[in-house]
Design a protein around this motif. Structure first.
Motif, PDB file in Angstrom:
ATOM      1  N   LEU A 149      -9.673   9.681  -8.851  1.00 28.92           N
ATOM      2  CA  LEU A 149      -8.997   8.531  -8.264  1.00 28.92           C
ATOM      3  C   LEU A 149      -7.851   7.986  -9.106  1.00 28.92           C
ATOM      4  O   LEU A 149      -7.138   7.085  -8.660  1.00 28.92           O
ATOM      5  N   ALA A 150      -7.678   8.502 -10.305  1.00 34.94           N
ATOM      6  CA  ALA A 150      -6.573   8.043 -11.144  1.00 34.94           C
ATOM      7  C   ALA A 150      -5.235   8.363 -10.476  1.00 34.94           C
ATOM      8  O   ALA A 150      -5.004   9.481 -10.012  1.00 34.94           O
ATOM      9  N   GLY A 151      -4.370   7.358 -10.402  1.00 35.58           N
ATOM     10  CA  GLY A 151      -3.067   7.538  -9.786  1.00 35.58           C
ATOM     11  C   GLY A 151      -3.073   7.467  -8.271  1.00 35.58           C
ATOM     12  O   GLY A 151      -2.039   7.678  -7.636  1.00 35.58           O
ATOM     13  N   GLU A 152      -4.234   7.169  -7.661  1.00 39.00           N
ATOM     14  CA  GLU A 152      -4.345   7.063  -6.210  1.00 39.00           C
ATOM     15  C   GLU A 152      -4.289   5.596  -5.778  1.00 39.00           C
ATOM     16  O   GLU A 152      -4.651   4.698  -6.537  1.00 39.00           O
ATOM     17  N   PRO A 153      -3.882   5.312  -4.516  1.00 35.90           N
ATOM     18  CA  PRO A 153      -3.863   3.921  -4.017  1.00 35.90           C
ATOM     19  C   PRO A 153      -5.268   3.464  -3.640  1.00 35.90           C
ATOM     20  O   PRO A 153      -5.578   3.221  -2.462  1.00 35.90           O
ATOM     21  N   VAL A 154      -6.131   3.345  -4.622  1.00 32.97           N
ATOM     22  CA  VAL A 154      -7.554   3.108  -4.397  1.00 32.97           C
ATOM     23  C   VAL A 154      -7.799   1.801  -3.643  1.00 32.97           C
ATOM     24  O   VAL A 154      -8.570   1.755  -2.679  1.00 32.97           O
ATOM     25  N   LEU A 155      -7.154   0.724  -4.092  1.00 32.33           N
ATOM     26  CA  LEU A 155      -7.408  -0.567  -3.457  1.00 32.33           C
ATOM     27  C   LEU A 155      -7.010  -0.551  -1.986  1.00 32.33           C
ATOM     28  O   LEU A 155      -7.717  -1.087  -1.129  1.00 32.33           O
ATOM     29  N   ALA A 156      -5.887   0.071  -1.672  1.00 30.26           N
ATOM     30  CA  ALA A 156      -5.454   0.161  -0.274  1.00 30.26           C
ATOM     31  C   ALA A 156      -6.441   0.980   0.549  1.00 30.26           C
ATOM     32  O   ALA A 156      -6.706   0.662   1.709  1.00 30.26           O
ATOM     33  N   GLU A 157      -7.007   2.037  -0.051  1.00 30.53           N
ATOM     34  CA  GLU A 157      -7.966   2.859   0.673  1.00 30.53           C
ATOM     35  C   GLU A 157      -9.276   2.124   0.883  1.00 30.53           C
ATOM     36  O   GLU A 157      -9.968   2.344   1.881  1.00 30.53           O
ATOM     37  N   LEU A 158      -9.638   1.247  -0.053  1.00 31.25           N
ATOM     38  CA  LEU A 158     -10.880   0.491   0.086  1.00 31.25           C
ATOM     39  C   LEU A 158     -10.803  -0.515   1.224  1.00 31.25           C
ATOM     40  O   LEU A 158     -11.787  -0.770   1.919  1.00 31.25           O
ATOM     41  N   ILE A 159      -9.618  -1.082   1.438  1.00 36.24           N
ATOM     42  CA  ILE A 159      -9.464  -2.185   2.377  1.00 36.24           C
ATOM     43  C   ILE A 159      -9.232  -1.656   3.791  1.00 36.24           C
ATOM     44  O   ILE A 159      -8.573  -0.638   3.993  1.00 36.24           O
ATOM     45  N   HIS A 160      -9.768  -2.372   4.752  1.00 37.63           N
ATOM     46  CA  HIS A 160      -9.593  -2.035   6.160  1.00 37.63           C
ATOM     47  C   HIS A 160      -8.108  -1.977   6.502  1.00 37.63           C
ATOM     48  O   HIS A 160      -7.333  -2.821   6.040  1.00 37.63           O
ATOM     49  N   PRO A 161      -7.677  -0.991   7.314  1.00 34.24           N
ATOM     50  CA  PRO A 161      -6.241  -0.838   7.613  1.00 34.24           C
ATOM     51  C   PRO A 161      -5.566  -2.114   8.122  1.00 34.24           C
ATOM     52  O   PRO A 161      -4.411  -2.381   7.786  1.00 34.24           O
ATOM     53  N   GLU A 162      -6.287  -2.913   8.916  1.00 34.52           N
ATOM     54  CA  GLU A 162      -5.666  -4.110   9.468  1.00 34.52           C
ATOM     55  C   GLU A 162      -5.479  -5.219   8.440  1.00 34.52           C
ATOM     56  O   GLU A 162      -4.774  -6.181   8.692  1.00 34.52           O
ATOM     57  N   ASP A 163      -6.137  -5.092   7.269  1.00 30.42           N
ATOM     58  CA  ASP A 163      -6.015  -6.115   6.223  1.00 30.42           C
ATOM     59  C   ASP A 163      -5.127  -5.667   5.063  1.00 30.42           C
ATOM     60  O   ASP A 163      -4.917  -6.438   4.113  1.00 30.42           O
ATOM     61  N   ARG A 164      -4.583  -4.457   5.124  1.00 28.83           N
ATOM     62  CA  ARG A 164      -3.813  -3.955   3.985  1.00 28.83           C
ATOM     63  C   ARG A 164      -2.508  -4.710   3.771  1.00 28.83           C
ATOM     64  O   ARG A 164      -1.964  -4.712   2.673  1.00 28.83           O
ATOM     65  N   TRP A 165      -2.013  -5.351   4.839  1.00 27.99           N
ATOM     66  CA  TRP A 165      -0.771  -6.110   4.694  1.00 27.99           C
ATOM     67  C   TRP A 165      -0.934  -7.256   3.690  1.00 27.99           C
ATOM     68  O   TRP A 165       0.058  -7.772   3.159  1.00 27.99           O
ATOM     69  N   LYS A 166      -2.172  -7.658   3.405  1.00 21.72           N
ATOM     70  CA  LYS A 166      -2.405  -8.769   2.483  1.00 21.72           C
ATOM     71  C   LYS A 166      -2.179  -8.382   1.023  1.00 21.72           C
ATOM     72  O   LYS A 166      -2.020  -9.251   0.167  1.00 21.72           O
ATOM     73  N   LEU A 167      -2.179  -7.076   0.730  1.00 21.78           N
ATOM     74  CA  LEU A 167      -2.129  -6.631  -0.664  1.00 21.78           C
ATOM     75  C   LEU A 167      -0.855  -7.072  -1.375  1.00 21.78           C
ATOM     76  O   LEU A 167      -0.908  -7.587  -2.497  1.00 21.78           O
TER      77      LEU A 167
END
Length: 486
Positions: A149-167
Motif C-alpha cells: 500500500l505504500a505510495g497508493e491512495p489508501v485513504l481515498a480507497e477506504l472512503i465511500h466513493p460518494e464521500d471522497r469529495w470531502k478529502l
C-alpha cells in the motif's frame, strides 16, 4: 509548575526518552471539556476541542494538586495518564504516556507505533494523498498487504466513493488549523465513521477513521440516529438505490432486490442503471438525463417481464441528484415504491364500478324497451360500448335446442348472414359459472378474428342455460375489460 516544566517532568520520568518523542497532551476545563489537545492526543484518544470527558475520568481528575503531576489509575487509548491541576484557574493538564514497566519501557509511543496497535483504519499520507504508511487495520479493510500500500491512495480507497469529495477540504483544513474531522462512510459495507486528519509536520498528515459505535465513547444521541438510519436504508419499506457521478450503482437495499425479483445474494453494485435489465430502458434514460441536468425526476415505470420476474409490476420512482456543496453533481439517490398492489386494487375497483354501472343501465333499458327484440339490440350495444368491444353477439337456443342462433348483434349490418352454430362444441363453455376467453385458433363455428380475442359468457334464464353473450376485440386490445379471474 508551568506547562513547559510539566511536559519536561513527564517526558523525563522513568528511563531515557527520545527528546522528540510524542506525548498525548490535553487541557481540560472545570466542566470536563477539552479546551486544547495536540495531534498525538487526537489520534490516541479520539478527542478534539469541545469533547466531554467521561465521568470516571473526570472523577479521577477531581482533587489533583497543582504542584506535582499524579499518576491516574486509568488508561485511555492504550496510554497511562498523569494529571495536574491548573495553578491559576480551574481545570487540569492531562498527559498520556506509554507504560514504563513493560518490555518497551522508556520508549514513547510514536504515531506509527500507535497506528500499529489500534484496531481502526489509519494511515500517514503526503499532500498528494499517497500513503507513506498504512496500519494493519486499514490493509484488512482493503483486503491487501500492508507492504503493497505504500505510495497508493489508501485513504481515498477506504472512503465511500460518494464521500471522497470531502478529502481535499479536510486536508486543507488540517493544513491551516492543525487538525480537522468529518463524518464519512468507509469500507465495502459503507460503515459510518468519523475521519480525523492531523498535520504532524509540513506536508505530512496522519488520518484515522473511528467507527461510530458505543465502544468509542461517543454520546448515545449520535449513535442511535446513525444506527436507525442504516437500519432504515437496509430494511425500509421502499427500495433505495444510490448512484455515483457516472450512474453506477453504489448502494442497493434489500427491498429493491425484492422488487426486481432478486435474492439477497444478487446485486447490481458497480453496474450502470441501464444494466438493471427489467427496468424500462426509456425510463432509465429519462432518469439519467434529468439527473445530469441537476433536476429531480418522478415517474411511473412498469417492470419488463422476464423469466425471473414474469409478473408486471408498477413502480413509482423518485430520483434526485446528490450535489457537492459547491453545486456540482456527485451522484444520485433513487427511492423506488412498488405500487403493484395499489394499481391492481384500482383496476379491480374500476372493474366492479363498471359492472355496477352496466347493471343499472340494463335495468333502465328494460323499462325503456319493454319489447324483447328492442331490449336485446340495445343491450348488446350497451355492452359493446361499456367494454370497448369491436363487435357483440347475443346467441340464443334454437327451438330444438341443438343450435345457437344470433338474435342480436352490434354493430348491426344488413345483408350479413345470421350466425347459426352447433351447440355441441361449446358444451363445456355453457356449464361454466363465468365466461372465458376463446382462442381464435380453436374452431367453434364463431367468426373469430385473426389475432383478436373473444369473451364468451353463458346466459341463464331461471337458472337454465339460454345462450351466450360474445364480446369480440378484433385487434386483441381489451381496453378496460377484465375477466373475473384476472
Amino acid at each position: 509548575m508551568s506547562l513547559d516544566s510539566l511536559l519536561h517532568f513527564i517526558s523525563s520520568s522513568g528511563s531515557d526518552h527520545h527528546e522528540n518523542a510524542d506525548l498525548a497532551f490535553a487541557e481540560v476545563d472545570a466542566n470536563g471539556r477539552i479546551t486544547s489537545i495536540n495531534p498525538f492526543g487526537r489520534l490516541a484518544w479520539g478527542w478534539r476541542v469541545g469533547s466531554q470527558l467521561e465521568g470516571d475520568l473526570l472523577f479521577a481528575l477531581d482533587g489533583l494538586g497543582e504542584d506535582n503531576p499524579e499518576e491516574l489509575l486509568i488508561m485511555v487509548g492504550g496510554l497511562h495518564l498523569r494529571g495536574m491541576s491548573f495553578g491559576d484557574k480551574e481545570g487540569w493538564f492531562l498527559i498520556g504516556h506509554e507504560p514504563q514497566n513493560g518490555p518497551e519501557a522508556g520508549q514513547q509511543l510514536s504515531f506509527r507505533s500507535l497506528m500499529d496497535r489500534i484496531p481502526m483504519p489509519a494511515c500517514s499520507l503526503n499532500t498528494n494523498g499517497l500513503a507513506l504508511y498504512t496500519n494493519a487495520a486499514a490493509a484488512g479493510v482493503l483486503g491487501r498487504e500492508v507492504a503493497s500500500l505504500a505510495g497508493e491512495p489508501v485513504l481515498a480507497e477506504l472512503i465511500h466513493p460518494e464521500d471522497r469529495w470531502k478529502l481535499a477540504e479536510i486536508v486543507e483544513l488540517a493544513a491551516g488549523e492543525g487538525s480537522s474531522h468529518t463524518t464519512v462512510r468507509f469500507g465495502h459495507s459503507g460503515q459510518s465513521g468519523v475521519l480525523h486528519v492531523v498535520q504532524s509536520v509540513p506536508d505530512e498528515y496522519h488520518a484515522i477513521i473511528l467507527p461510530i459505535s458505543g465502544e468509542l465513547g461517543l454520546p448515545q444521541c449520535r449513535i442511535v440516529p446513525e444506527t436507525f438510519y442504516q437500519s432504515f436504508r437496509e430494511q425500509g419499506p421502499v427500495g433505495i438505490l444510490y448512484l455515483d457521478a457516472q450512474g453506477r450503482v453504489t448502494f442497493e437495499n434489500h427491498h429493491f432486490r425484492s422488487i426486481v425479483g432478486l435474492s439477497s445474494a444478487d446485486s447490481w453494485l458497480g453496474f450502470p442503471l441501464s444494466a438493471v435489465h427489467i427496468l424500462d430502458q426509456e425510463a432509465a434514460s429519462d432518469i439519467m438525463a434529468a439527473l445530469e441536468d441537476g433536476n429531480p425526476w418522478t415517474g411511473a415505470v412498469a417492470l419488463r417481464e422476464s423469466e425471473d420476474h414474469p409478473v408486471r409490476s408498477h413502480l413509482q420512482i423518485h430520483a434526485a441528484p446528490i450535489k457537492h456543496p459547491d453545486g456540482h453533481r456527485i451522484g444520485a439517490a433513487l427511492m423506488v415504491e412498488d405500487r403493484t398492489d395499489l394499481e391492481q386494487g384500482k383496476r379491480t375497483l374500476a372493474h366492479y364500478e363498471l359492472l355496477e354501472s352496466v347493471k343499472a343501465d340494463l335495468r333502465a333499458l328494460s323499462s325503456s324497451y319493454p319489447a324483447p327484440a328492442g331490449f336485446r339490440q340495445k343491450a348488446t350495444e350497451l355492452l359493446a360500448e361499456a367494454f370497448g368491444a369491436d363487435r357483440t353477439f347475443l346467441l340464443g337456443l334454437s327451438i330444438a335446442k341443438e343450435r345457437l342462433v344470433e338474435i342480436a348483434r352490434t354493430p348491426s349490418a344488413s345483408g350479413v348472414d345470421t350466425i347459426s352454430i352447433a351447440r355441441a362444441p361449446l358444451a363445456l363453455a355453457e356449464v361454466q359459472r363465468f365466461g372465458s376467453f376463446i382462442q381464435p385458433t380453436e374452431s367453434y363455428g364463431l367468426p373469430l378474428p385473426e389475432g383478436g380475442e373473444i369473451w364468451l359468457d353463458p346466459v341463464h334464464d331461471n337458472e337454465q342455460f339460454a345462450g351466450f353473450m360474445a364480446l369480440v376485440w378484433d385487434s386483441g386490445s381489451r381496453m378496460g375489460f377484465r375477466s373475473p379471474y384476472e
